[in-house]
Design a protein around this motif. Structure first.
Motif, PDB file in Angstrom:
ATOM      1  N   ALA A  56     -61.745 -47.310   1.540  1.00 51.23           N
ATOM      2  CA  ALA A  56     -61.231 -46.161   0.792  1.00 51.23           C
ATOM      3  C   ALA A  56     -61.122 -46.466  -0.697  1.00 51.23           C
ATOM      4  N   ARG A  57     -60.696 -47.696  -1.063  1.00 47.09           N
ATOM      5  CA  ARG A  57     -60.549 -48.030  -2.482  1.00 47.09           C
ATOM      6  C   ARG A  57     -61.908 -48.049  -3.179  1.00 47.09           C
ATOM      7  N   ALA A  58     -62.899 -48.676  -2.507  1.00 48.05           N
ATOM      8  CA  ALA A  58     -64.235 -48.730  -3.099  1.00 48.05           C
ATOM      9  C   ALA A  58     -64.843 -47.336  -3.192  1.00 48.05           C
ATOM     10  N   LYS A  59     -64.602 -46.535  -2.144  1.00 47.30           N
ATOM     11  CA  LYS A  59     -65.138 -45.173  -2.147  1.00 47.30           C
ATOM     12  C   LYS A  59     -64.526 -44.358  -3.279  1.00 47.30           C
ATOM     13  N   GLY A  60     -63.230 -44.568  -3.509  1.00 45.00           N
ATOM     14  CA  GLY A  60     -62.556 -43.856  -4.582  1.00 45.00           C
ATOM     15  C   GLY A  60     -63.095 -44.228  -5.942  1.00 45.00           C
ATOM     16  N   LEU A  61     -63.377 -45.519  -6.139  1.00 42.15           N
ATOM     17  CA  LEU A  61     -63.945 -45.966  -7.406  1.00 42.15           C
ATOM     18  C   LEU A  61     -65.328 -45.363  -7.624  1.00 42.15           C
ATOM     19  N   THR A  80     -66.537 -42.518  -6.359  1.00 45.18           N
ATOM     20  CA  THR A  80     -66.543 -41.057  -6.480  1.00 45.18           C
ATOM     21  C   THR A  80     -65.607 -40.536  -7.558  1.00 45.18           C
ATOM     22  N   GLY A  81     -64.722 -41.392  -8.053  1.00 42.38           N
ATOM     23  CA  GLY A  81     -63.724 -40.933  -9.006  1.00 42.38           C
ATOM     24  C   GLY A  81     -62.630 -40.122  -8.350  1.00 42.38           C
ATOM     25  N   ARG A  82     -62.461 -40.269  -7.059  1.00 41.33           N
ATOM     26  CA  ARG A  82     -61.443 -39.533  -6.312  1.00 41.33           C
ATOM     27  C   ARG A  82     -60.408 -40.479  -5.727  1.00 41.33           C
ATOM     28  N   SER A  90     -53.066 -39.025  -7.740  1.00 44.95           N
ATOM     29  CA  SER A  90     -52.702 -39.624  -6.448  1.00 44.95           C
ATOM     30  C   SER A  90     -53.407 -38.976  -5.278  1.00 44.95           C
ATOM     31  N   VAL A  91     -53.724 -37.694  -5.399  1.00 47.33           N
ATOM     32  CA  VAL A  91     -54.376 -36.961  -4.312  1.00 47.33           C
ATOM     33  C   VAL A  91     -55.496 -36.097  -4.888  1.00 47.33           C
ATOM     34  N   ASP A  92     -56.442 -35.759  -4.040  1.00 48.93           N
ATOM     35  CA  ASP A  92     -57.549 -34.892  -4.446  1.00 48.93           C
ATOM     36  C   ASP A  92     -57.285 -33.432  -4.125  1.00 48.93           C
ATOM     37  N   LEU A 104     -63.544 -27.493  -0.394  1.00 47.50           N
ATOM     38  CA  LEU A 104     -63.103 -27.056  -1.720  1.00 47.50           C
ATOM     39  C   LEU A 104     -63.105 -28.219  -2.712  1.00 47.50           C
ATOM     40  N   ILE A 105     -62.753 -29.410  -2.246  1.00 48.68           N
ATOM     41  CA  ILE A 105     -62.766 -30.595  -3.115  1.00 48.68           C
ATOM     42  C   ILE A 105     -64.205 -30.933  -3.526  1.00 48.68           C
ATOM     43  N   ARG A 106     -65.136 -30.840  -2.563  1.00 45.70           N
ATOM     44  CA  ARG A 106     -66.532 -31.145  -2.860  1.00 45.70           C
ATOM     45  C   ARG A 106     -67.167 -30.084  -3.755  1.00 45.70           C
TER      46      ARG A 106
END
Length: 341
Positions: free
Chosen positions: A48-53, A55-57, A118-120, A313-315
């Motif tokens: 999740a951390r790598a994915k967030g980095l 995607t910027g999410r 903190s959240v998308d 909606l986020i995408r």
């Protein structure tokens, strides 16, 4: 297995695999399906951390509950909804952030969550008819989906709701077809939109039958077992008691049944009962023959669907607001019968 190994297995670039897993529109549906099927078969789970980095999410969805509604956390209805939503989040590589906040402090928390990234997105629970949280989230530009609706909010927003008005009108009409004329309503808190709509459905059926609503047969409070018991006890002890009771929650219906039996009466023969929200994982309404006649809709499926809408909606943040109204099924059980003479 990591992203590099999955990409090698598929003979695709890491960028393509990452974009397929994260729902980017430029990836073809065939490629997306192939990548997702391989990830599932090979038990690939993105960090999740790598994915967030990448995607910027934040890769997290927020659920905010006022402290006064903390009982919701042990309510099987809330539990089923969260279970359904969590399944969808996990499959998409998202986590859930559950926050408790003092009532009246929600705006500050939403602004803090947004500022800190903190959240998308936010999944909003238990909307009131006039709900100030919706314009706050709109002002922040934060993606959100409402489980329910707010009748007095006129600006477009995303929501998923059960057709509460139709469900309770149909339930009342069914009791009328059995000859009942003294039909009571044990409702939820009617400043909340779902309970307001359920009352409107009940009243619409009475008006259509030319019957005058009796305020002595209507109750509204938090939907607990003890509330169901106390409300039913009060009405059953009156000089002109109801012959049928329409209840807004299976939890409250258990209290209604206890009140009926405490008076030596038989549910379904002496007093008929219809409840709502009986399709729960950990509180079953009987097996082959339902204990209660019920207006049924799956809360767990509602959680899944609301989460899917929010992730979409986020995408695609520029997409038009999505709305979905879920019909409720009338399931006949042992708790209803002809009106006693």
């Amino acid at each position: 297995m990591n992203l590099k190994e999955l990409s090698h297995h598929l003979n695709l670039s890491q960028t393509t695999v990452s974009r397929a897993l994260n729902g980017y529109p430029e990836v073809s549906e065939a490629t997306r399906k192939r990548v997702q099927e391989a990830a599932h078969a090979l038990h690939y789970s993105p960090n999740a951390r790598a994915k967030g980095l990448a995607t910027g999410r934040a890769q997290a969805i927020g659920h905010v509950l006022p402290v006064k509604t903390r009982l919701e956390m042990v309510n099987p209805i809330f539990g089923d909804f969260i279970a359904g939503a969590s399944e969808t989040y996990a499959a998409a590589g998202y986590e859930m952030l559950l926050s408790l906040v003092e009532e009246g402090s929600e705006e500050a928390l939403y602004r803090s969550l947004h500022a800190r990234g903190s959240v998308d997105g936010i999944l909003l629970h238990a909307p009131k008819m006039t709900d100030t949280r919706i314009p706050i989230l709109q002002d922040l530009g934060m993606p959100f989906v409402v489980h329910g609706r707010a009748s007095d909010v006129t600006t477009p927003y995303c929501w998923l709701d059960t057709d509460n008005l139709r469900a309770f009108r149909r339930a009342t009409e069914y009791l009328q077809s059995l000859g009942h004329r003294r039909i009571a309503l044990v409702n939820g808190i009617e400043t909340q939109d779902f309970a307001h709509r359920r009352r409107e459905g009940y009243l619409a059926a009475l008006r259509a039958a030319g019957e005058r609503p009796d305020p002595a047969l209507m109750r509204s409070a938090e939907m607990t077992e003890s509330y169901g018991f106390e409300a039913a006890s009060d009405m059953l002890d009156a000089a002109n008691p109801p012959t049928a009771i329409l209840v807004a929650s299976l939890i409250s219906a258990l209290g209604v049944r206890r009140a009926i039996e405490a008076r030596g009466l038989t549910m379904g023969r002496d007093v008929s009962v219809i409840t709502h929200d009986d399709d729960l994982s950990y509180l079953q309404n009987g097996t082959e023959t339902p204990i209660f006649t019920a207006t049924r809709s799956s809360v767990r499926e509602a959680g899944k669907r609301a989460a899917e809408m929010l992730l979409t909606l986020i995408r695609c943040p520029d997409s038009a607001p999505m709305t979905e109204l879920i019909p409720a099924e009338l399931v006949i059980g042992a708790s209803t019968g002809p009106a006693p003479r």
